[in-house]
Design an enzyme around this catalytic site. Structure first.
Site, PDB file in Angstrom:
ATOM      1  N   ARG A 242     -93.198 -51.622  45.581  1.00  0.00           N
ATOM      2  CA  ARG A 242     -93.566 -50.209  45.659  1.00  0.00           C
ATOM      3  C   ARG A 242     -94.953 -50.081  46.295  1.00  0.00           C
ATOM      4  O   ARG A 242     -95.796 -50.967  46.128  1.00  0.00           O
ATOM      5  CB  ARG A 242     -93.554 -49.575  44.268  1.00  0.00           C
ATOM      6  N   LYS A 269     -93.681 -50.110  37.307  1.00  0.00           N
ATOM      7  CA  LYS A 269     -93.108 -48.844  36.871  1.00  0.00           C
ATOM      8  C   LYS A 269     -92.351 -49.004  35.563  1.00  0.00           C
ATOM      9  O   LYS A 269     -92.441 -48.149  34.673  1.00  0.00           O
ATOM     10  CB  LYS A 269     -92.189 -48.302  37.960  1.00  0.00           C
ATOM     11  N   HIS A 332     -92.634 -46.247  51.276  1.00  0.00           N
ATOM     12  CA  HIS A 332     -91.575 -46.630  50.345  1.00  0.00           C
ATOM     13  C   HIS A 332     -90.325 -47.091  51.086  1.00  0.00           C
ATOM     14  O   HIS A 332     -89.442 -47.730  50.508  1.00  0.00           O
ATOM     15  CB  HIS A 332     -91.232 -45.424  49.455  1.00  0.00           C
ATOM     16  N   ARG A 335     -88.625 -50.663  51.064  1.00  0.00           N
ATOM     17  CA  ARG A 335     -87.710 -51.038  49.986  1.00  0.00           C
ATOM     18  C   ARG A 335     -86.266 -50.678  50.347  1.00  0.00           C
ATOM     19  O   ARG A 335     -85.345 -51.478  50.164  1.00  0.00           O
ATOM     20  CB  ARG A 335     -88.125 -50.350  48.679  1.00  0.00           C
ATOM     21  N   HIS A 359     -85.780 -53.352  39.732  1.00  0.00           N
ATOM     22  CA  HIS A 359     -84.990 -52.344  39.032  1.00  0.00           C
ATOM     23  C   HIS A 359     -84.462 -52.960  37.738  1.00  0.00           C
ATOM     24  O   HIS A 359     -84.312 -54.179  37.643  1.00  0.00           O
ATOM     25  CB  HIS A 359     -83.818 -51.879  39.904  1.00  0.00           C
ATOM     26  N   TYR A 369     -83.582 -57.789  32.352  1.00  0.00           N
ATOM     27  CA  TYR A 369     -83.848 -59.068  33.004  1.00  0.00           C
ATOM     28  C   TYR A 369     -85.255 -59.560  32.689  1.00  0.00           C
ATOM     29  O   TYR A 369     -86.160 -58.793  32.372  1.00  0.00           O
ATOM     30  CB  TYR A 369     -83.671 -58.918  34.508  1.00  0.00           C
TER      31      TYR A 369
END
Length: 406
Positions: A242, A269, A332, A335, A359, A369
């Site tokens: 990001r 995030k 951005h 990504r 994510h 994860y």
């Protein structure tokens, strides 16, 4: 005899406290220092009590008599006026302590430890600018759905529909916190579902066509701005983090010998630590940059102060100077570029890609994860991605899909 304003004005302090009676238990108490207080003497429950009715001249004779008469009416109804005043004050303080602003700031303070700094500051700015001026002082349990709608419609009226949705969502979160902490019984924001105009889908600008990617990379190589910004531009597509994570990158987070970038949870995030395997091309860029900024904190420091990271508009502004329009490419967008091409062209497994994008990906047991999940496979993916970009930049002859990675 009842008091008169003339008699009160002429009364002078003496070396002892004086009491000038007016009737009905009310008197004016004059201290040796000259202070004048209205008092009401009464009996309740067999005990003698006193109630302050204000100070003279702020409270005049007529007003003091009105307060006395109101207190005596309470006594006639079996109510202790002193206790009633304490209860009223306590209720007022309780309402003030449970105002929307107080509860919202309490909620924000508790939640912000799990948010990145920019996200936390944006939420508070929304509340301070668009909610607190109108609803901040209101007891949170008393605010109606109509009041919330009227307030957020001011945001809609200035054309910021997406912001209106976001701030209403934040209000709903504050109300849920108020219910959990016993300051409200229900959440009126839930009654407003569908009350605001719909937000038109808006995708962040990104170049995903392989031939166009090659042109972007060649433009970056030809960039005529500062060396630090140019390094950030070259590094961004190789790691596709990001924009905020990129500009806040610190040298202490990197191990160039192991080709790893360990981003701490507080910068992410999702508030989970993230590991970015570095391709040989990424390591090469950092080794070129290290002699210039390696003794400081940030890889990409601000031009104004090495103690601050580069501006959040630095990469975006550079893209604009290179001729890429707002609807063509964004910071951005790197990504989206990686996600699309890694899946559709290079055919890497979607879960590898999602892990690398940081994510939330959950295992069969529902657990999020960890940062080393599929690390070996992600290393191979990042190396293949860097090589693919290199080939695109060279001549564009890298458009054929690779064998699907198992």
């Amino acid at each position: 005899m009842p008091l008169t304003n003339v008699a009160i004005s002429k009364a002078k302090p003496t070396d002892k406290t004086q009491r000038l009676f007016d009737g009905g238990g009310m008197y004016l108490e004059i201290s040796p220092a000259g202070g004048k207080w209205w008092r009401l003497k009464y009996r309740y429950g067999g005990k003698e009590k006193r109630l302050s009715l204000g100070t003279f001249p702020d409270t005049g004779l007529a007003e003091a008599r009105e307060k006395r008469d109101a207190a005596r009416k309470l006594l006639a109804s079996g109510i202790d006026p002193g206790e009633q005043r304490k209860a009223t004050k306590a209720a007022g303080e309780d309402r003030s302590a449970n105002s929307f602003e107080v509860v919202a700031r309490e909620w924000h303070a508790k939640q912000s430890s799990t948010w990145v700094e920019l996200h936390a500051s944006r939420i508070m700015l929304r509340l301070e600018n668009d909610i607190f001026p109108w609803l901040g002082s209101r007891p949170i349990a008393d605010i109606t759905a109509k009041e919330f709608l009227t307030t957020v419609n001011r945001i809609v009226a200035r054309g910021a529909v997406e912001s209106a949705h976001r701030v209403l969502q934040n209000c709903g979160q504050v109300l849920r916190y108020a219910i959990a902490t016993g300051r409200a019984e229900r959440n009126p924001v839930t009654d407003l579902r569908g009350a605001l105009p719909s937000v038109k889908p808006k995708n962040l600008a990104a170049i995903t066509d392989p031939s166009a990617i090659g042109g972007l990379l060649r433009a970056i190589d030809a960039y005529q701005g500062t060396f630090i910004t140019k390094c950030a531009l070259r590094f961004a597509p190789l790691v596709f983090v990001r924009p905020g994570e990129l500009r806040h990158a610190e040298w202490a987070e990197f191990n160039l010998d192991k080709a790893e970038w360990n981003i701490p949870a507080e910068k992410m995030k999702m508030r989970l630590p993230h590991l970015v395997p570095l391709s040989p091309q990424a390591v090469e860029i950092l080794r070129e940059l290290q002699p210039l900024t390696g003794t400081g904190q940030y890889l990409f420091p601000s031009a104004r102060s090495p103690k601050r990271p580069m501006s959040n508009n630095a990469v975006l502004s550079a893209l604009r100077r290179m001729g890429f329009a707002t609807d063509e490419m964004s910071g951005h967008g790197f990504r989206a570029m990686a996600r699309t091409v890694l899946d559709e062209v290079l055919q890497f497994r979607p879960d590898y890609i999602e892990h690398q994008l940081a994510h939330t990906v959950r295992d069969p047991n529902g657990r999020a994860y960890n940062r080393t999940a599929h690390l070996s496979e992600r290393r191979q993916m990042m190396a293949a991605w860097a090589s693919y970009l290199e080939a695109l930049k060279a001549d564009g002859n890298a458009l054929m899909p690779m064998r699907k990675t198992e």
